[in-house]
Design a protein around this motif. Sequence first.
Motif, mmCIF file in Angstrom:
data_model
loop_
_atom_site.group_PDB
_atom_site.id
_atom_site.type_symbol
_atom_site.label_atom_id
_atom_site.label_comp_id
_atom_site.label_asym_id
_atom_site.label_seq_id
_atom_site.Cartn_x
_atom_site.Cartn_y
_atom_site.Cartn_z
ATOM 1 N N ASP A 70 0.844 -1.191 0.000
ATOM 2 C CA ASP A 70 0.000 0.000 0.000
ATOM 3 C C ASP A 70 0.879 1.241 0.000
ATOM 4 O OD1 ASP A 70 -2.408 -1.352 0.045
ATOM 5 O OD2 ASP A 70 -2.487 -1.441 2.229
ATOM 6 N N LEU A 71 0.552 2.160 -0.865
ATOM 7 C CA LEU A 71 1.160 3.482 -0.870
ATOM 8 C C LEU A 71 0.136 4.384 -0.186
ATOM 9 C CD1 LEU A 71 3.713 4.843 -1.918
ATOM 10 C CD2 LEU A 71 2.496 5.385 -4.004
ATOM 11 N N LYS A 72 0.504 4.920 0.995
ATOM 12 C CA LYS A 72 -0.464 5.607 1.845
ATOM 13 C C LYS A 72 -0.117 7.082 2.010
ATOM 14 C CE LYS A 72 -1.129 3.416 5.713
ATOM 15 N NZ LYS A 72 -0.949 2.614 6.932
ATOM 16 N N SER A 113 -4.434 -1.217 -7.897
ATOM 17 C CA SER A 113 -5.769 -1.814 -7.796
ATOM 18 C C SER A 113 -6.853 -0.781 -7.523
ATOM 19 C CB SER A 113 -5.785 -2.898 -6.720
ATOM 20 O OG SER A 113 -5.586 -2.333 -5.447
ATOM 21 N N ASP A 114 -6.458 0.399 -7.067
ATOM 22 C CA ASP A 114 -7.434 1.458 -6.823
ATOM 23 C C ASP A 114 -7.881 2.114 -8.122
ATOM 24 O OD1 ASP A 114 -8.899 3.284 -5.103
ATOM 25 O OD2 ASP A 114 -7.446 4.787 -5.732
ATOM 26 N N LYS A 115 -7.037 2.092 -9.157
ATOM 27 C CA LYS A 115 -7.341 2.854 -10.362
ATOM 28 C C LYS A 115 -7.349 2.035 -11.648
ATOM 29 C CE LYS A 115 -7.351 6.611 -7.964
ATOM 30 N NZ LYS A 115 -8.545 6.800 -7.215
ATOM 31 N N ASP A 116 -6.483 1.044 -11.774
ATOM 32 C CA ASP A 116 -6.343 0.304 -13.026
ATOM 33 C C ASP A 116 -6.279 -1.185 -12.743
ATOM 34 O OD1 ASP A 116 -6.274 1.908 -15.367
ATOM 35 O OD2 ASP A 116 -4.353 2.726 -14.741
ATOM 36 N N ASN A 117 -6.425 -1.965 -13.789
ATOM 37 C CA ASN A 117 -6.267 -3.399 -13.627
ATOM 38 C C ASN A 117 -5.459 -3.999 -14.773
ATOM 39 O OD1 ASN A 117 -8.104 -3.179 -15.656
ATOM 40 N ND2 ASN A 117 -9.766 -4.219 -14.590
ATOM 41 N N ASP A 118 -4.529 -3.248 -15.316
ATOM 42 C CA ASP A 118 -3.698 -3.697 -16.433
ATOM 43 C C ASP A 118 -2.230 -3.675 -16.048
ATOM 44 O OD1 ASP A 118 -5.941 -3.820 -18.143
ATOM 45 O OD2 ASP A 118 -5.787 -1.678 -18.543
ATOM 46 N N VAL A 119 -1.408 -4.288 -16.926
ATOM 47 C CA VAL A 119 0.035 -4.131 -16.800
ATOM 48 C C VAL A 119 0.346 -2.691 -17.185
ATOM 49 C CG1 VAL A 119 2.283 -4.813 -17.667
ATOM 50 C CG2 VAL A 119 0.512 -6.539 -17.289
ATOM 51 N N ILE A 120 0.945 -1.956 -16.273
ATOM 52 C CA ILE A 120 1.188 -0.540 -16.487
ATOM 53 C C ILE A 120 2.560 -0.295 -17.081
ATOM 54 C CG2 ILE A 120 1.347 1.698 -15.340
ATOM 55 C CD1 ILE A 120 -1.466 0.501 -15.367
ATOM 56 N N TYR A 121 3.569 -0.947 -16.516
ATOM 57 C CA TYR A 121 4.928 -0.631 -16.925
ATOM 58 C C TYR A 121 5.826 -1.821 -16.640
ATOM 59 C CZ TYR A 121 9.015 2.274 -17.763
ATOM 60 O OH TYR A 121 10.166 2.808 -18.276
ATOM 61 N N GLY A 143 -1.212 4.349 -12.781
ATOM 62 C CA GLY A 143 -2.645 4.431 -12.988
ATOM 63 C C GLY A 143 -3.379 5.534 -12.262
ATOM 64 N N GLU A 144 -2.816 6.109 -11.235
ATOM 65 C CA GLU A 144 -3.506 7.143 -10.465
ATOM 66 C C GLU A 144 -3.711 8.372 -11.344
ATOM 67 O OE1 GLU A 144 -5.397 8.429 -7.152
ATOM 68 O OE2 GLU A 144 -4.143 6.677 -6.998
ATOM 69 N N LYS A 145 -4.938 8.834 -11.441
ATOM 70 C CA LYS A 145 -5.228 9.951 -12.329
ATOM 71 C C LYS A 145 -5.014 11.305 -11.666
ATOM 72 C CE LYS A 145 -8.485 7.264 -15.036
ATOM 73 N NZ LYS A 145 -8.294 5.983 -14.397
ATOM 74 N N LYS A 146 -5.169 11.387 -10.372
ATOM 75 C CA LYS A 146 -5.097 12.685 -9.704
ATOM 76 C C LYS A 146 -4.242 12.628 -8.445
ATOM 77 C CE LYS A 146 -9.547 14.220 -11.405
ATOM 78 N NZ LYS A 146 -10.884 14.636 -11.098
ATOM 79 N N GLY A 147 -3.151 11.923 -8.475
ATOM 80 C CA GLY A 147 -2.290 11.862 -7.303
ATOM 81 C C GLY A 147 -2.874 10.976 -6.226
ATOM 82 N N LEU A 148 -2.561 11.308 -4.989
ATOM 83 C CA LEU A 148 -3.002 10.507 -3.855
ATOM 84 C C LEU A 148 -3.624 11.453 -2.825
ATOM 85 C CD1 LEU A 148 -2.919 7.565 -2.842
ATOM 86 C CD2 LEU A 148 -0.687 8.050 -1.858
ATOM 87 N N LYS A 149 -4.912 11.345 -2.645
ATOM 88 C CA LYS A 149 -5.638 12.255 -1.745
ATOM 89 C C LYS A 149 -5.255 11.995 -0.287
ATOM 90 C CE LYS A 149 -9.317 13.591 -4.683
ATOM 91 N NZ LYS A 149 -8.771 14.806 -5.165
ATOM 92 N N ALA A 150 -5.344 13.052 0.516
ATOM 93 C CA ALA A 150 -5.030 12.964 1.945
ATOM 94 C C ALA A 150 -5.900 11.897 2.614
ATOM 95 C CB ALA A 150 -5.246 14.308 2.618
ATOM 96 N N GLY A 151 -5.262 11.081 3.448
ATOM 97 C CA GLY A 151 -5.991 10.073 4.199
ATOM 98 C C GLY A 151 -6.382 8.837 3.408
ATOM 99 N N THR A 152 -5.848 8.672 2.187
ATOM 100 C CA THR A 152 -6.192 7.501 1.383
ATOM 101 C C THR A 152 -4.948 6.668 1.114
ATOM 102 O OG1 THR A 152 -5.864 8.594 -0.771
ATOM 103 C CG2 THR A 152 -8.058 8.770 0.234
ATOM 104 N N ASP A 154 -3.436 3.516 -1.855
ATOM 105 C CA ASP A 154 -3.621 2.720 -3.062
ATOM 106 C C ASP A 154 -2.813 1.445 -2.929
ATOM 107 O OD1 ASP A 154 -5.205 4.640 -4.182
ATOM 108 O OD2 ASP A 154 -3.767 5.296 -5.674
ATOM 109 N N GLU A 155 -3.415 0.326 -3.314
ATOM 110 C CA GLU A 155 -2.700 -0.945 -3.311
ATOM 111 C C GLU A 155 -1.971 -1.092 -4.636
ATOM 112 O OE1 GLU A 155 -5.086 -4.462 -3.231
ATOM 113 O OE2 GLU A 155 -3.391 -5.717 -2.612
ATOM 114 N N MET A 156 -0.680 -1.307 -4.569
ATOM 115 C CA MET A 156 0.146 -1.493 -5.757
ATOM 116 C C MET A 156 0.545 -2.962 -5.854
ATOM 117 S SD MET A 156 0.272 1.592 -6.682
ATOM 118 C CE MET A 156 0.544 3.295 -6.291
ATOM 119 N N LEU A 157 0.524 -3.510 -7.048
ATOM 120 C CA LEU A 157 0.937 -4.889 -7.272
ATOM 121 C C LEU A 157 2.137 -4.871 -8.202
ATOM 122 C CD1 LEU A 157 0.284 -7.885 -6.759
ATOM 123 C CD2 LEU A 157 -1.077 -7.832 -8.840
#
Length: 193
Positions: A70-72, A113-121, A143-152, A154-157
Motif C-alpha cells: 500500500d502506498l499511503k 488496484s485502486d485505479k487500473d487493472n492492467d500491466v502498467i509498466y 494508474g492514479e489519475k489525480k495523485g493521492l488524496k489525503a488520508g487515502t 492505493d494498493e500497488m501490485l
Amino acid sequence: MSLKKKLGLGVASAALGLSLIGGGTYAYFSDSAEASSTFAAGTLDINTDPSTIVDLSNLKPGDYILRSFDLKNDGTLDIKKVLLDTDYTVTDANKNNSDDFGKHIQVDFLYNSDKDNDVIYSTTLADLKDMKNPDAVAKGWMGEKKGLKAGTSDEMLVMFTFVDNGEDQNQFQGDSLSLKWTFNAQQGAGEAK
C-alpha cells in the motif's frame, strides 16, 4: 481672602476653563475593532505498508514473485506526484561478475488496484535506477489519475522476475541484490482558500 489668593484662584479658574474649552475642541466619537488570524501548514506524509516488499533467497533464472504493497498518504494535504527513486547494491559472491545483476531482474508494475487493472509498466531494475524520478502515481505509470488524496491509500501490485535469458548466467550464483525504493511526495500548486 487676600488679593493674592483671589488672583491665584482667578488664574486657576481661567486655566481650568481654557482646558475645558480646549479639551472640547478635540473631542470626537471613537470605536475600535480587532481581527486575528491563524495560519497552520498542512503535512505531506507518505508511507508504504509493508516497508519491506520482498525478502527472497535461493533465486534461480526464471523465478518470479508477486507482491503487493500500500502506498499511503497519512498527511493532511493531497499529493499530486509521487516520484520514485530506485537504488540498489549488488554483492558479488564470487567476484566474477562481468554484468550487472540488476539488468537481469525485471520489474512489472502490474496495476494500481485502486485505479487500473492492467500491466502498467515493465522494465529492469537497472533501467529503473537510471530513470530520473518517474512519477509513481501518474496516469500511465501506476494508474492514479489525480495523485493521492489525503488520508487515502492505493494498493500497488508488482512482480519481480529473475529473467532467464537462455544464456550462461553462472556468474550470478550466490550474488545478492539489495533494493531501495524511495517514494518522494510532492504537493500540487497553491490555490485560493
